[in-house]
Design a protein around this motif. Structure first.
Motif, PDB file in Angstrom:
ATOM      1  N   GLY A  60       0.815  -1.215   0.000  1.00  0.00           N
ATOM      2  CA  GLY A  60       0.000   0.000   0.000  1.00  0.00           C
ATOM      3  C   GLY A  60       0.844   1.257   0.000  1.00  0.00           C
ATOM      4  N   VAL A  61       1.841   1.289   0.864  1.00  0.00           N
ATOM      5  CA  VAL A  61       2.711   2.467   0.916  1.00  0.00           C
ATOM      6  C   VAL A  61       3.425   2.655  -0.423  1.00  0.00           C
ATOM      7  CG1 VAL A  61       4.740   3.451   2.024  1.00  0.00           C
ATOM      8  CG2 VAL A  61       3.006   2.298   3.403  1.00  0.00           C
ATOM      9  N   TYR A  62       3.896   1.548  -0.990  1.00  0.00           N
ATOM     10  CA  TYR A  62       4.603   1.617  -2.278  1.00  0.00           C
ATOM     11  C   TYR A  62       3.668   2.097  -3.389  1.00  0.00           C
ATOM     12  CZ  TYR A  62       7.059  -0.120  -6.445  1.00  0.00           C
ATOM     13  OH  TYR A  62       7.654  -0.234  -7.669  1.00  0.00           O
ATOM     14  N   GLY A  63       2.447   1.571  -3.428  1.00  0.00           N
ATOM     15  CA  GLY A  63       1.499   1.977  -4.463  1.00  0.00           C
ATOM     16  C   GLY A  63       1.078   3.426  -4.320  1.00  0.00           C
ATOM     17  N   ILE A  64       0.817   3.853  -3.068  1.00  0.00           N
ATOM     18  CA  ILE A  64       0.435   5.260  -2.864  1.00  0.00           C
ATOM     19  C   ILE A  64       1.590   6.183  -3.217  1.00  0.00           C
ATOM     20  CG2 ILE A  64      -0.178   6.939  -1.086  1.00  0.00           C
ATOM     21  CD1 ILE A  64      -1.775   4.724   0.294  1.00  0.00           C
ATOM     22  N   SER A  84      -8.069  10.666  -2.061  1.00  0.00           N
ATOM     23  CA  SER A  84      -9.061  11.198  -3.014  1.00  0.00           C
ATOM     24  C   SER A  84      -9.362  12.673  -2.756  1.00  0.00           C
ATOM     25  CB  SER A  84     -10.346  10.371  -2.932  1.00  0.00           C
ATOM     26  OG  SER A  84     -10.947  10.522  -1.631  1.00  0.00           O
ATOM     27  N   TYR A  85      -9.328  13.074  -1.453  1.00  0.00           N
ATOM     28  CA  TYR A  85      -9.624  14.464  -1.128  1.00  0.00           C
ATOM     29  C   TYR A  85      -8.541  15.396  -1.679  1.00  0.00           C
ATOM     30  CZ  TYR A  85     -10.618  18.629   1.602  1.00  0.00           C
ATOM     31  OH  TYR A  85     -10.886  19.927   1.977  1.00  0.00           O
ATOM     32  N   TYR A  86      -7.293  14.995  -1.563  1.00  0.00           N
ATOM     33  CA  TYR A  86      -6.187  15.827  -2.029  1.00  0.00           C
ATOM     34  C   TYR A  86      -5.716  15.471  -3.452  1.00  0.00           C
ATOM     35  CZ  TYR A  86      -5.691  17.482   2.752  1.00  0.00           C
ATOM     36  OH  TYR A  86      -5.927  18.061   3.969  1.00  0.00           O
ATOM     37  N   PHE A  87      -6.473  14.623  -4.110  1.00  0.00           N
ATOM     38  CA  PHE A  87      -6.047  14.131  -5.421  1.00  0.00           C
ATOM     39  C   PHE A  87      -5.806  15.280  -6.391  1.00  0.00           C
ATOM     40  CE2 PHE A  87      -6.577  12.237  -9.602  1.00  0.00           C
ATOM     41  CZ  PHE A  87      -5.838  11.065  -9.500  1.00  0.00           C
ATOM     42  N   ARG A  88      -6.787  16.192  -6.500  1.00  0.00           N
ATOM     43  CA  ARG A  88      -6.643  17.287  -7.461  1.00  0.00           C
ATOM     44  C   ARG A  88      -5.562  18.273  -7.038  1.00  0.00           C
ATOM     45  NH1 ARG A  88     -10.826  17.146 -10.997  1.00  0.00           N
ATOM     46  NH2 ARG A  88     -12.583  15.794 -10.417  1.00  0.00           N
ATOM     47  N   ALA A  89      -5.375  18.412  -5.759  1.00  0.00           N
ATOM     48  CA  ALA A  89      -4.338  19.335  -5.303  1.00  0.00           C
ATOM     49  C   ALA A  89      -2.934  18.775  -5.570  1.00  0.00           C
ATOM     50  CB  ALA A  89      -4.510  19.614  -3.812  1.00  0.00           C
ATOM     51  N   LEU A  90      -2.815  17.463  -5.509  1.00  0.00           N
ATOM     52  CA  LEU A  90      -1.510  16.844  -5.746  1.00  0.00           C
ATOM     53  C   LEU A  90      -1.145  16.799  -7.227  1.00  0.00           C
ATOM     54  CD1 LEU A  90      -1.767  13.845  -3.264  1.00  0.00           C
ATOM     55  CD2 LEU A  90      -0.350  15.888  -3.003  1.00  0.00           C
ATOM     56  N   TRP A  91      -2.119  16.857  -8.076  1.00  0.00           N
ATOM     57  CA  TRP A  91      -1.862  16.683  -9.518  1.00  0.00           C
ATOM     58  C   TRP A  91      -1.360  17.997 -10.097  1.00  0.00           C
ATOM     59  CZ3 TRP A  91      -5.780  13.759 -13.120  1.00  0.00           C
ATOM     60  CH2 TRP A  91      -5.135  13.441 -14.336  1.00  0.00           C
ATOM     61  N   LYS A  92      -0.090  18.028 -10.395  1.00  0.00           N
ATOM     62  CA  LYS A  92       0.537  19.200 -11.002  1.00  0.00           C
ATOM     63  C   LYS A  92       0.458  19.061 -12.519  1.00  0.00           C
ATOM     64  CE  LYS A  92       1.844  21.102  -7.142  1.00  0.00           C
ATOM     65  NZ  LYS A  92       1.296  22.405  -6.695  1.00  0.00           N
ATOM     66  N   LEU A 107       3.919   5.659  -5.484  1.00  0.00           N
ATOM     67  CA  LEU A 107       3.976   5.766  -6.940  1.00  0.00           C
ATOM     68  C   LEU A 107       2.886   6.680  -7.481  1.00  0.00           C
ATOM     69  CD1 LEU A 107       4.692   2.054  -7.982  1.00  0.00           C
ATOM     70  CD2 LEU A 107       6.298   3.965  -7.952  1.00  0.00           C
ATOM     71  N   LEU A 108       1.686   6.550  -6.904  1.00  0.00           N
ATOM     72  CA  LEU A 108       0.577   7.376  -7.389  1.00  0.00           C
ATOM     73  C   LEU A 108       0.824   8.852  -7.097  1.00  0.00           C
ATOM     74  CD1 LEU A 108      -2.236   7.618  -8.622  1.00  0.00           C
ATOM     75  CD2 LEU A 108      -3.192   7.164  -6.340  1.00  0.00           C
ATOM     76  N   VAL A 109       1.286   9.146  -5.911  1.00  0.00           N
ATOM     77  CA  VAL A 109       1.550  10.543  -5.558  1.00  0.00           C
ATOM     78  C   VAL A 109       2.684  11.104  -6.416  1.00  0.00           C
ATOM     79  CG1 VAL A 109       2.357  12.067  -3.719  1.00  0.00           C
ATOM     80  CG2 VAL A 109       0.677  10.288  -3.222  1.00  0.00           C
ATOM     81  N   LEU A 110       3.732  10.319  -6.609  1.00  0.00           N
ATOM     82  CA  LEU A 110       4.833  10.793  -7.435  1.00  0.00           C
ATOM     83  C   LEU A 110       4.368  11.031  -8.869  1.00  0.00           C
ATOM     84  CD1 LEU A 110       7.857  11.429  -7.582  1.00  0.00           C
ATOM     85  CD2 LEU A 110       8.273   9.023  -8.144  1.00  0.00           C
ATOM     86  N   GLY A 111       3.508  10.153  -9.365  1.00  0.00           N
ATOM     87  CA  GLY A 111       2.966  10.358 -10.703  1.00  0.00           C
ATOM     88  C   GLY A 111       2.116  11.600 -10.797  1.00  0.00           C
ATOM     89  N   LEU A 112       1.397  11.912  -9.718  1.00  0.00           N
ATOM     90  CA  LEU A 112       0.593  13.132  -9.723  1.00  0.00           C
ATOM     91  C   LEU A 112       1.474  14.371  -9.662  1.00  0.00           C
ATOM     92  CD1 LEU A 112      -2.275  12.030  -7.307  1.00  0.00           C
ATOM     93  CD2 LEU A 112      -2.436  12.350  -9.778  1.00  0.00           C
ATOM     94  N   GLN A 144      -0.580   5.227 -13.472  1.00  0.00           N
ATOM     95  CA  GLN A 144      -1.274   3.979 -13.783  1.00  0.00           C
ATOM     96  C   GLN A 144      -0.678   2.802 -13.029  1.00  0.00           C
ATOM     97  OE1 GLN A 144      -0.969   3.747 -18.009  1.00  0.00           O
ATOM     98  NE2 GLN A 144      -2.331   5.494 -18.375  1.00  0.00           N
ATOM     99  N   VAL A 145       0.636   2.760 -12.920  1.00  0.00           N
ATOM    100  CA  VAL A 145       1.266   1.680 -12.168  1.00  0.00           C
ATOM    101  C   VAL A 145       0.876   1.755 -10.698  1.00  0.00           C
ATOM    102  CG1 VAL A 145       3.482   0.720 -11.420  1.00  0.00           C
ATOM    103  CG2 VAL A 145       3.172   1.451 -13.783  1.00  0.00           C
ATOM    104  N   GLY A 146       0.844   2.981 -10.138  1.00  0.00           N
ATOM    105  CA  GLY A 146       0.422   3.127  -8.746  1.00  0.00           C
ATOM    106  C   GLY A 146      -1.003   2.653  -8.526  1.00  0.00           C
ATOM    107  N   LEU A 147      -1.906   3.021  -9.427  1.00  0.00           N
ATOM    108  CA  LEU A 147      -3.290   2.576  -9.299  1.00  0.00           C
ATOM    109  C   LEU A 147      -3.408   1.057  -9.412  1.00  0.00           C
ATOM    110  CD1 LEU A 147      -5.156   5.342 -11.351  1.00  0.00           C
ATOM    111  CD2 LEU A 147      -5.207   4.981  -8.875  1.00  0.00           C
ATOM    112  N   LEU A 148      -2.667   0.455 -10.366  1.00  0.00           N
ATOM    113  CA  LEU A 148      -2.707  -0.999 -10.490  1.00  0.00           C
ATOM    114  C   LEU A 148      -2.171  -1.674  -9.232  1.00  0.00           C
ATOM    115  CD1 LEU A 148      -1.491  -1.486 -14.181  1.00  0.00           C
ATOM    116  CD2 LEU A 148      -3.801  -1.832 -13.269  1.00  0.00           C
TER     117      LEU A 148
END
Length: 713
Positions: free
Chosen positions: A634-638, A695-703, A640-645, A654-658
């Motif tokens: 979970g930590v690894y996937g999150i 999900s709450y900070y998803f849009r804020a994290l996406w640069k 990756l997702l945050v870094l991708g954002l 996509q890899v983080g979500l998978l």
């Protein structure tokens, strides 16, 4: 006035006709001479046409001849195609083979008559011998008489005469015992001298070959079970000196081949005879014979090649025994230049019982001799094949010298260094034969190296031993040699061979160590990276393919280790897991060296999957290990997702979500049934809360860029 002009015109025509007749007669004589030399029938020509009446002195008035018309030029006919290759026996006329058959039947009849007369007791031995001599004298007289008219027939009957003389001498000594050994030897020597004289007088290469065979075979024709090796060698040396002198004068390559093969055959037969080397004088005499044979087989042909290069007209190469489809003289000399010194050296080692070091220095001296002559001939007009043959011979002798002087480890390295030096020299002088010799020497070296790497066990201590150091130095020499090669394909094969040898060397040296399999995988991954770097520098796709294959083997090896060690209770503290992680890191870094985005993504996805397996294998042995595996995933996937954002990398998102989807699947299929209730509650509640916060900070994290807003805005 008109009559005077007519007579003047008639005189001119008559003079022209006489000139034409002289030219035709000269051509007929030339054709007849060539036909006699080739053994073909002389073509017949029709007699010249009778003179016209204008030459009879008639003074009848003639109309002035009209100006001759120039015939329209006919279209040029294509050159006739050369006839299809004929077998060797079809190059001669029928009379050639009939004559050979005739002389053969006569000689065979002479042998039968001797045997038949002995069995019947019709003639005394002396009468039979005199008949043989009379036959030889008669054939010789015919051959000497018809030389000018039928040269080929003269060669034939002179050869028959020499054969009759040899047969008669053999019968007088071996069958009838009419003369002693000294008389028989002197007689056979005189026959050999006569045969060589006839060859020179009649310009017949076949006669010289017969003389060489008869001269070299005389000791065996007169052999009675006794005799000394020194006498055999002395007689053979005399024959070789005379034969080599005739070759130097005439240049008959058939005589050269007979002299070399026959001379060495006599020495070999003398060496293998029982008790041949019992006395020291026999050893010294045989060694002296080797020296004479070496000079006659190499120095004399080389001298004639030098003379021919300086003055081809004076030292011409005649057509030899009518041989059209045989090895030319230059190739034959080059072949003997390479083979004779090696054979002479190895033959000499069988004469004496001395240390290998002595023969190593002898071979080194031979190397210097042939190398010096190679350098000297390179500044002359001698045929390139002969020049290159000396370089090849020097290389072969040096390889043999190294074999005598060093042990197996050092010998392998010195051969590799010699091959590299030959490649360097071949590039400098542009000599294809030297390059081919270097390739062959490297092939032998590589075969030996492969046997050492695959068939021998590693010495101790691993890596830090003479065997490992020598093999690694040979591999480095193989890699450095690529810089001396001009051909791209050859460089590719040398480079791939060096990398393959390095892979095998790492496996042999590292595998016996504790945790050796892990060390090997890490080292192989590093070699794969080196292959990718080489591919990018030289622009050769073959190195990249080799890197893909090697790194695929590393990935399979890591996967097998992760799956195969499931039953062990060792967790993160296991050095094997550290080595597996290091191999994964090297493989992940290799993706940055790839030119294609697809290849990069394939590498990173494989590394990602193996890293998930590594986390599962490393954390599972812990108490409640499945829970820690889920937390790590979970930590690894999150992450990756945050870094991708944050970096706006779609593939990373996509890899983080998978990874998170895989985590949720594991929570329901594995953790829900295997973990205690408290862990199930903590995992489901904890990840549920994390997903809500994410999900709450998803849009804020996406640069995102200005032109790429998040969905929904």
């Amino acid at each position: 006035m008109g009559d005077v002009q007519d007579r003047s015109l008639e005189d001119r025509v008559a003079a022209l006709e006489q000139s034409v007749e002289r030219i035709q007669q000269a051509l007929r004589d030339l054709v007849r001479m060539l036909a006699e030399r080739e053994g073909a029938p002389v073509p017949r020509h029709s007699p010249p046409r009778p003179r016209t009446a204008a030459r009879s002195g008639a003074t009848t008035h003639k109309e002035p001849a009209p100006a001759p018309r120039r015939a329209p030029s006919a279209p040029a006919r294509p050159a006739p195609k050369p006839p299809a290759g004929k077998p060797w026996y079809a190059d001669r006329g029928m009379d050639f083979w009939i004559s050979r058959l005739g002389i053969g039947l006569i000689l065979f009849g002479l042998v039968i008559s001797f045997k038949y007369a002995v069995d019947r007791g019709w003639l005394t031995p002396w009468v039979q011998v005199l008949c043989g001599l009379a036959l030889g004298v008669g054939l010789a007289a015919v051959g000497l008489r018809v030389r000018e008219r039928r040269r080929w027939f003269s060669h034939l009957v002179l050869g028959g005469a020499a054969a009759a003389f040899y047969i008669t001498g053999f019968a007088a000594f071996q069958l009838y015992h009419l003369v002693g050994y000294p008389e028989a030897l002197a007689y056979m020597a005189l026959v050999t001298v006569f045969t060589f004289w006839a060859a020179l007088w009649a310009d017949g290469a076949a006669l010289s070959v017969l003389g060489a065979l008869g001269g070299l075979g005389t000791p065996f024709l007169l052999y009675t079970g006794s005799g000394t090796l020194a006498g055999l060698v002395a007689y053979t040396s005399v024959v070789l000196v005379g034969t080599s002198g005739i070759y130097l004068y005439k240049g008959w390559r058939s005589l050269l081949g007979t002299m070399v093969v026959g001379g060495w055959a006599v020495l070999v037969l003398g060496r293998v005879a029982e008790g041949a080397l019992d006395l020291p004088r026999d050893r010294w005499s045989l060694q002296a014979g080797v020296l004479v044979a070496w000079l006659a087989s190499w120095a004399v042909p080389l001298a004639r090649e030098v003379l021919w290069a300086r003055d081809p007209a004076r030292w011409a190469r005649p057509r030899d025994m009518g041989i059209k489809h045989s090895v030319d003289t230059t190739t034959l000399v080059a072949l003997f230049t390479v083979s004779v010194p090696l054979f002479a050296l190895l033959f000499s080692t069988g004469i004496w019982t001395t240390s290998n070091a002595l023969w190593g220095w002898v071979a080194t001296a031979g190397t210097l001799i042939y190398a010096g002559i190679w350098l000297r001939l390179g500044r002359t007009e001698v045929a390139p094949r002969v020049v290159s043959a000396h370089a090849v011979s020097a290389a072969v002798l040096l390889a043999v010298a190294l074999q005598f002087l060093f042990d197996s480890h050092t010998l392998l390295l010195t051969w590799a260094v010699e091959a590299a030096a030959l490649h360097w020299a071949a590039r400098r002088v542009r000599d294809r034969a030297v390059s081919l010799t270097a390739h062959l020497l490297f092939l032998v070296t590589a075969t030996w190296l492969a046997w050492r790497l695959l068939g021998e066990e590693a010495a101790t201590p691993a890596v830090l031993n003479a065997q490992a150091a020598v093999d690694l130095a040979v591999i480095a020499t193989l890699a450095v040699t690529c810089r001396f090669l001009d051909d791209a394909d050859t460089r590719r094969w040398y480079g791939l061979a060096a990398f393959a040898a390095l892979v095998a060397w790492l496996a042999r040296e590292l595998a016996p160590l504790t945790y050796g399999q892990g060390y090997t995988l890490v080292a192989w991954a590093a070699v794969g990276v080196a292959l990718l770097v080489t591919a990018s520098r030289v622009g050769d796709r073959s190195f990249r393919v080799a890197a893909h294959l090697l790194l695929a083997v590393v990935a399979i090896g890591v996967a097998r280790r992760l799956i195969g060690d499931v039953g062990s209770g060792v967790a993160l503290a296991d050095p094997d897991r550290v080595l597996d992680l290091l191999a994964l890191g090297v493989g992940f870094a290799a993706g940055w060296l790839l030119p294609s985005t697809g290849e990069q993504e394939a590498y990173w996805m494989a590394a990602h999957a193996l890293f998930l397996g590594w986390l599962w294998r490393s954390l599972r042995p812990l108490p409640a290990g499945e829970a820690f595996v889920s937390i790590a995933w979970g930590v690894y996937g999150i992450g990756l997702l945050v870094l991708g954002l944050r970096r706006d990398i779609a593939g990373l998102r996509q890899v983080g979500l998978l990874t998170l989807v895989l985590l949720v699947t594991k929570l329901f299929l594995v953790d829900l049934s295997r973990l205690e209730r408290i862990w199930r509650v903590l995992l489901f509640m904890g990840f549920g809360g994390l997903f809500l916060v994410l999900s709450y900070y998803f849009r804020a994290l996406w640069k995102t860029s200005k032109h790429d807003a998040p969905p929904g805005e």
